[in-house]
Each structure stands twice: as structure tokens, then as C-alpha cells.
Write an enzyme that holds these catalytic residues in place. Sequence first.
Site, short mmCIF file in Angstrom:
data_model
loop_
_atom_site.label_atom_id
_atom_site.label_comp_id
_atom_site.label_asym_id
_atom_site.label_seq_id
_atom_site.Cartn_x
_atom_site.Cartn_y
_atom_site.Cartn_z
N CYS A 1 17.55 -40.39 31.88
CA CYS A 1 17.94 -39.00 31.61
C CYS A 1 16.67 -38.19 31.35
O CYS A 1 15.90 -38.52 30.46
CB CYS A 1 18.87 -38.91 30.41
SG CYS A 1 19.32 -37.21 30.06
N ASP B 1 -3.34 18.09 23.17
CA ASP B 1 -4.13 17.30 24.13
C ASP B 1 -5.43 18.00 24.47
O ASP B 1 -6.47 17.36 24.63
CB ASP B 1 -3.33 17.08 25.42
CG ASP B 1 -2.24 16.05 25.20
OD1 ASP B 1 -2.30 15.34 24.18
OD2 ASP B 1 -1.33 15.97 26.05
N LYS C 1 11.64 -0.81 -8.38
CA LYS C 1 10.37 -1.03 -9.09
C LYS C 1 10.39 -0.27 -10.42
O LYS C 1 10.82 0.88 -10.45
CB LYS C 1 9.20 -0.50 -8.26
CG LYS C 1 9.12 -1.09 -6.87
CD LYS C 1 8.05 -0.41 -6.02
CE LYS C 1 8.03 -1.07 -4.62
NZ LYS C 1 7.13 -0.41 -3.68
N LYS D 1 13.70 -1.12 1.68
CA LYS D 1 12.87 -2.27 2.03
C LYS D 1 12.74 -2.26 3.55
O LYS D 1 13.68 -2.59 4.27
CB LYS D 1 13.49 -3.57 1.53
CG LYS D 1 12.57 -4.75 1.77
CD LYS D 1 13.00 -5.94 0.94
CE LYS D 1 11.97 -7.05 1.01
NZ LYS D 1 11.85 -7.67 2.33
N ASP E 1 11.80 -3.32 7.15
CA ASP E 1 11.68 -4.64 7.76
C ASP E 1 10.58 -4.64 8.81
O ASP E 1 10.83 -4.49 10.01
CB ASP E 1 13.03 -5.03 8.38
CG ASP E 1 13.15 -6.53 8.51
OD1 ASP E 1 12.26 -7.25 8.02
OD2 ASP E 1 14.14 -6.99 9.10
N TYR F 1 3.45 2.61 0.47
CA TYR F 1 4.15 2.73 -0.82
C TYR F 1 3.40 2.12 -2.00
O TYR F 1 3.95 2.03 -3.09
CB TYR F 1 5.54 2.10 -0.73
CG TYR F 1 5.54 0.74 -0.07
CD1 TYR F 1 5.00 -0.37 -0.71
CD2 TYR F 1 6.07 0.57 1.21
CE1 TYR F 1 4.98 -1.60 -0.09
CE2 TYR F 1 6.06 -0.67 1.83
CZ TYR F 1 5.51 -1.74 1.18
OH TYR F 1 5.48 -2.96 1.78
N LEU G 1 7.92 -10.49 -2.91
CA LEU G 1 8.87 -9.92 -3.87
C LEU G 1 9.95 -10.94 -4.18
O LEU G 1 10.35 -11.71 -3.31
CB LEU G 1 9.55 -8.68 -3.25
CG LEU G 1 8.73 -7.40 -3.13
CD1 LEU G 1 9.52 -6.36 -2.35
CD2 LEU G 1 8.36 -6.85 -4.50
N GLU H 1 13.25 2.16 -3.48
CA GLU H 1 12.75 2.48 -2.14
C GLU H 1 13.46 1.61 -1.12
O GLU H 1 13.99 0.56 -1.46
CB GLU H 1 11.25 2.15 -2.07
CG GLU H 1 10.42 2.94 -3.04
CD GLU H 1 8.99 2.39 -3.13
OE1 GLU H 1 8.58 1.58 -2.28
OE2 GLU H 1 8.30 2.77 -4.09
N CYS I 1 26.79 -36.63 31.02
CA CYS I 1 25.62 -35.91 30.49
C CYS I 1 25.26 -34.74 31.40
O CYS I 1 25.10 -34.93 32.61
CB CYS I 1 24.45 -36.89 30.38
SG CYS I 1 22.88 -36.07 30.09
N GLU J 1 4.01 -0.88 4.88
CA GLU J 1 4.67 -1.68 5.91
C GLU J 1 4.41 -1.03 7.26
O GLU J 1 4.50 0.19 7.39
CB GLU J 1 6.17 -1.68 5.59
CG GLU J 1 6.93 -2.80 6.19
CD GLU J 1 6.79 -4.11 5.41
OE1 GLU J 1 6.00 -4.17 4.44
OE2 GLU J 1 7.46 -5.07 5.80
N CYS K 1 21.82 -35.61 33.27
CA CYS K 1 21.65 -36.64 34.30
C CYS K 1 22.97 -37.11 34.89
O CYS K 1 22.98 -37.89 35.84
CB CYS K 1 20.87 -37.82 33.74
SG CYS K 1 21.83 -38.80 32.57
N CYS L 1 23.87 -39.29 25.26
CA CYS L 1 23.56 -39.84 26.56
C CYS L 1 22.65 -41.03 26.29
O CYS L 1 21.69 -40.93 25.53
CB CYS L 1 22.82 -38.82 27.41
SG CYS L 1 22.26 -39.53 28.95
N LYS M 1 18.59 -7.63 -1.49
CA LYS M 1 18.80 -7.86 -0.06
C LYS M 1 20.24 -7.54 0.30
O LYS M 1 21.16 -7.94 -0.42
CB LYS M 1 18.50 -9.32 0.29
CG LYS M 1 17.03 -9.68 0.20
CD LYS M 1 16.39 -9.64 1.57
CE LYS M 1 14.93 -9.98 1.51
NZ LYS M 1 14.56 -11.18 2.19
P1 AMP Z 1 9.59 -10.78 1.39
O1 AMP Z 1 8.67 -10.83 2.59
O2 AMP Z 1 11.02 -10.93 1.71
O3 AMP Z 1 9.09 -11.62 0.24
O4 AMP Z 1 9.50 -9.28 0.85
C1 AMP Z 1 8.30 -8.76 0.42
C2 AMP Z 1 7.77 -7.80 1.42
O5 AMP Z 1 8.62 -6.69 1.57
C3 AMP Z 1 6.47 -7.18 1.01
O6 AMP Z 1 5.40 -8.03 1.28
C4 AMP Z 1 6.43 -5.94 1.85
O7 AMP Z 1 5.77 -6.22 3.06
C5 AMP Z 1 7.88 -5.66 2.20
N1 AMP Z 1 8.35 -4.33 1.82
C6 AMP Z 1 9.06 -3.52 2.63
N2 AMP Z 1 9.34 -2.36 2.02
C7 AMP Z 1 8.81 -2.41 0.79
C8 AMP Z 1 8.75 -1.50 -0.31
N3 AMP Z 1 9.33 -0.30 -0.25
N4 AMP Z 1 8.10 -1.90 -1.42
C9 AMP Z 1 7.51 -3.12 -1.49
N5 AMP Z 1 7.53 -4.01 -0.49
C10 AMP Z 1 8.17 -3.68 0.65
#
Ligand code: AMP
Length: 698
Positions: free
Chosen positions: A440, A42, A299, A119, A121, A235, A88, A117, A417, A183, A420, A435, A323
Site C-alpha cells: 500500500c 501621488d 486592562k 483583541k 487577531d 495599544y 495574555l 479593548e 483500502c 498588532e 491500494c 490496511c 475570549k
Molecule cells: P495570546 O496570543 O492569545 O496569548 O494573546 C496575547 C496577544 O494578543 C498579544 O501578544 C497581542 O499580540 C494580542 N492582542 C491583540 N489585541 C490586543 C490588545 N488590545 N491588547 C493587548 N494585546 C492584544
Amino acid sequence: MADETQQNNAHERIQKLRDEIEHHSYLYYVKDAPEISDAAFDSLLRDLDALEKKYLQFLDPSSPTQRVGGAVATQFTPVQHAVRMYSLDNALDTDELEAWMDRMESHFGRFVPVVCELKIDGSSIALTYDNGSLVMAATRGDGTTGEDVTVNVRTVRDVPLQLASAGKGSIVNLDAPVEVRGEIYMSKASFEKLNRQAAKEGKPAFANPRNAAAGSLRQKDYHVTAERDLSTFIYAIADEANITATSQWELLAWLRECGFHVNPDVVRCEKRSEVLDFCKHCLEMRDSLPYEIDGVVVKIDSFAQQRELGFTSRAPRWAIAYKFPPEEKTTLLRDITVQVGRTGALTPVAELDPVRVAGSVVARATLHNSDEVARKNLRIGDTVVVRKAGDVIPEVLGPILSLRPEDSVPWQMPMSCPSCGSLVVREEGEAVYRCVSLDCPALAKERLIHWASRNALDIEGMGEEIVTRLLATGKVADVADYYKLTEADLANLDMNRVNREGEPILLGEVVAKKLMVALDESKTRSFARVLFGLGIRHVGKTTAELIVHAYPSLEALSKASVEELSAIPGVGLVIAESVHSFLANETNQAVLARLKDEGFALVEEIVEVGEQPLEGLTFVLTGSLVESGMTRDEAGERLKALGAKVSGSVSKKTSYVICGQDAGSKRTKAETLGVPILTERQFLRILDEKQAPAELGM
Ligand code: AMP
């Protein structure tokens, strides 16, 4: 001269401080391994800030002080992606993943190395660096055009504002901008903290960390983004030709060198079984990760092989997102409540003890209808299994019977209902209870709009916005209330908008006057239109006419039994029951009585003898009348009631041939003789308007 030296010294120190702070940010936010105390960090930041304030000429948007200050919040301007941001393809189970690997293997003649890798969210982000400095951060948008969220992304701690020098050596052309992708996400802990805060402030909660991340990223005020504690995993690169790396694996190493936050849980697999093992491993560790993942991205490692495979219109062929299977959880079914939809349908809803399923908290789930509740054998107090697959709506699968409380009882749809209190009805063969009450509140808006619509009472100018405001201000609750409105009520109607001066916008006198005239005119519409306008289920325009033809007044119609109603040509049991239960409802009777008081005749206008519009015309009917469902006899009766003659065969004397569906030889004959042909639509219009075809321009 002394001044200049001072300036140069200051500039040098500013540069050094920036590098030092960036380095410690990286250690802290990316590496999770700080080397200096927070206080020391800081203090460095404060030193830099003081110097920059003194020497404004050296202020730079990439300075670490600018993460949470300085620049003006932007509206989001569209950004054209130089290289499209693809989605994807998904593999929803391991079979689909294996099928993808089969395809890859048959393409290359062997299993080629892949990188697996997590995925993440979150929300996709593209970061552009020019000459090593962050100049642009954009969302994916539709893949072609995203939004400029640079100011907000600058506040995200693990995004380097400058590329670390270690990485720069691998860039082929430093003059060309470098765009990396990844992401942006919110950790589970930050998400929970955010929702706790929201609950305290009485604000709505975010459904899941992904929504929270996307929402935080798109804040108009970047200070808000700064507080949200977002993180990134990078990534990808938009154009791999600009770096020396030749594979995804090397790219990840380079991204780390540049100072990006790269996910540590990555593997390079040379065998199929390693891919499957990694997926299994991720599924198991999923819950213990501090952030949400929804699968594994596999990939092809080599860029040359990726290029060979290329892209489909939406996704790369060289990658697949495996998935995770839908998540199931158990929770308590606290209650089953009932919602009234806008068509009057009563929907049972499961009220659950909030439970986290597949990345979001589930507290409610629709149970569709009472048959479904019975079929699933659900009782209040049950422990139930809840499922949610990815973005899919949560579903209650069923109870765990061994955990059912002894005193539980089967659930039943309430007979009145919940909105009402009037009695609900269930039609023959239907799963849904409804109803049907005209007042209502859950149904009011749809009914009021329908009543005013062109084919019903045709109240010109009475559109959705005005109806919404009339309802909201309590001026109108049911259709009879329309006719209690005064011109002043309408003129002063608050439209819930403000003008430039911040004053509320009222409907105004001009519109009010017009509406008063339109309302008055609507009182002269036929009884059939009124019947249609009431919005009785299954009673369309033509059906309303058929009913009125048989029962030309409200008085007569109200006395008709279900059997009598279903004997009307073109009216079956379902319609008969619907009309009967509607008219038996006391609230509806009251509304109709009030309409009568307002001047509605509620009697079919009798077509006077001598005024019969089809007099002197001969009609032939052929084919089936599918739209109205009338038999040819019924249709003939309707024509005769308007003075027409109806004949069974076509001759030169025939005035018109009405052709329904699959009309045969009579149509051909009419064509040969040059007798005009009418469609069923035109026929219905003749009945509706009670005018001869020529008058209607047919
Ligand atoms: P979807 O939205 O289900 O079509 O999945 C594709 C999206 O997954 C991409 O647009 C990325 O934003 C996301 N994503 C998350 N992790 C990864 C990763 N390791 N490699 C590529 N895409 C990823």
C-alpha cells in the site's frame, strides 16, 4: 555658493514634502478622512521621489518614498527585546472574566477602573522610534527574542515613519528610543482578495487573516509585503516611564497624537457591569467589523496599579483576554472520504461546503473512525453543525435531522483500502479499520524504514532520506524491491538536492557499494527478524520470536489458524488475528514469495544438538516477566531449548537467577549465596542471541 543655496532649498522642500505626505497618509490610512485626491497625493510623492533621486545625500530610510522601494530586503535578524513582550492570560467565559475581576476587586478593596479593548487577531509587533523616526520593527518571537522586520513594516501604510510632533511633547526623554507595541493585521476584505488571487494562481490559500498577516510580515521580499495591504492597531508602550501619560486611557490618547492607528472601539469602565456589557456588545458586532477579533482585552487603567500587580512568568496580572465562545456554523456534509494514515489506519474525513468558522475557512474535518460517524449519526448530504474554538481543530458536532434528505443512507467504511484496493481489516475490540497490505503506497515509507532498522533486518545505511528517494523515484515500492536494486540504481539515485554548481546530487558509488553489501547480508537474518521486520501490527521483536519458536517456518506459520496461533504462549487473540490477516493478504503472500526467491530462508535456524549454548547451566526464574508477557513455564521451555536446566529453587548449584518484576525470597537467597542475577531484558537477549550470559558479558 549658488550650489549650496540650491542644496539648502532642496533640503527644505524635501522636509516639507515629507511632512505633508505623512500628514495625508495619516488622514487617509488612519483617519479614513482624506483631504486631497489620490492623484494629488501621488503627485506629491513623485515630486519628493524626484528630489531625493537628485539629492541622494538627503535620502532617508524614514522617507515616505521608502515604503515601497529603495532598501535591500533583509534576512530576518534576531532582535533582543529590551522589555519582554508578554502574552495574555485568557478567560474562556464570562465566569472566568468575573473571577479575574473578583481578584482585582479583592486586591484593591474596590472595583478600579479598567480599559476594554478589542483583541485584534493578528500578529504582535514592536515599533521603535529614535529621535522620532522609525528605526526598528520586530515581531514578538518567543517574547524575549523576535525578528527584525523593519524593512517590511516600513511598507505598511498606517505605520508612521516619523512620530507626529503633537505626540513628541509628552515624551519625557526624547534622546531615549521609544518603543510602542500593537498588532499588525489583515482586513477580512484583503484576506479574501489575497486568497482569491492565490486560488487563481493555483497556490495554497491562507487559513485565516492572522496567518496571512504573519506570513506577509515575514516575506523575504518586502515588495510582497507592500502588496499585501496590512494594517496596524497600536495599544501599548514598552516603557511607560518615558511618557507623561499615567494610565492606559491616556496612553491611547497619546498614541493617537503621535499618529498611530489606535482602535476606536475602546471604553473605560468604572463598573463591572460596563465591562460585561462591552464584551456582549463586541460579540454582537464582531461579524460586522472589517477585521477579525477573537475577544476583548481588559486592562487595569492606572499604570501605578498595574505596576503594583506586576507580571507572572508569562503574562501581566493586570490584564485578561476574554475570549469569545467557540463559534458554531452549519454547512453541508458533501462527502465522507477515507484517508490512509502511515500506520495503515483508515480515517473518515468530512468534506464540507467551505464555511467560515471562528476566523478561518473550514472545508474538511476528521471524523476519527467509523464508530464516531455512527455515533454522531452522520450521513452524506446532511446539514451539519461545525464548531471551532480559537485555534482548535474544527469539529463536526452532528446533523440537523430535520434537514436530512429523504434518500440518504447510513455511511459505511469501504471494505477495500482507498489507496491500494486491498481488503481492510478491523481487529477485535478496535475502532479502527486498517490496511495491512505490504505494497500500500500510503504505508510504504514506514514499512521500508522499519524493515531496514537495526532490530529488524539491520540494513546499515538505509535511512529515511534514501528510502524516501527510492520511493519517489519508483525504484522501490515494497520490501522485496530492495533486493532487486542494482549498484547502478543506487549510485545514480537522485537525492533531490543540488550542489553549489546547481547540479543534482546523486547517492554515489561509495555509498551504493556499502548498501549492496548490507542488503546482501540482511538476507541471512533469522526468520524471527524477518517476521518482525514485516511490520505486522502488534508483532514486536519478542512476539516474533515466540511465534517462530512455535512455527519455525513460513510454510508452517501460513497454515496455522487463528485459534492455533492464539494458543502460542505469550500470543493472545489480538496478535493471532493480526498475524493471520496479514498472512492471508494476497499481496503480502506475493511479497514473501519474492523474498524467498531472493534467497531468504524464511525458516528458523535450528539450534544443533551439541551446540546448545546454555548447556551445563542451571537457571531459576522468579517474579513476573512483564516485558515479554511470558509465563515462567514458557520462559523455562525457551531456556531448555537452548540446553539449560531449569530448577524451582535457588541453591549453590544455581548458575543464574532471572528476576522479573516483584521478585521475592528467591532473589534474596540468590543475593545471600552470591548467585548472579539477570534481568528480564538480559534473559531476552540470551534468547535472541542464543549465547550464554558469559559470552554476552553479563
Ligand atoms: P495570546 O496570543 O492569545 O496569548 O494573546 C496575547 C496577544 O494578543 C498579544 O501578544 C497581542 O499580540 C494580542 N492582542 C491583540 N489585541 C490586543 C490588545 N488590545 N491588547 C493587548 N494585546 C492584544
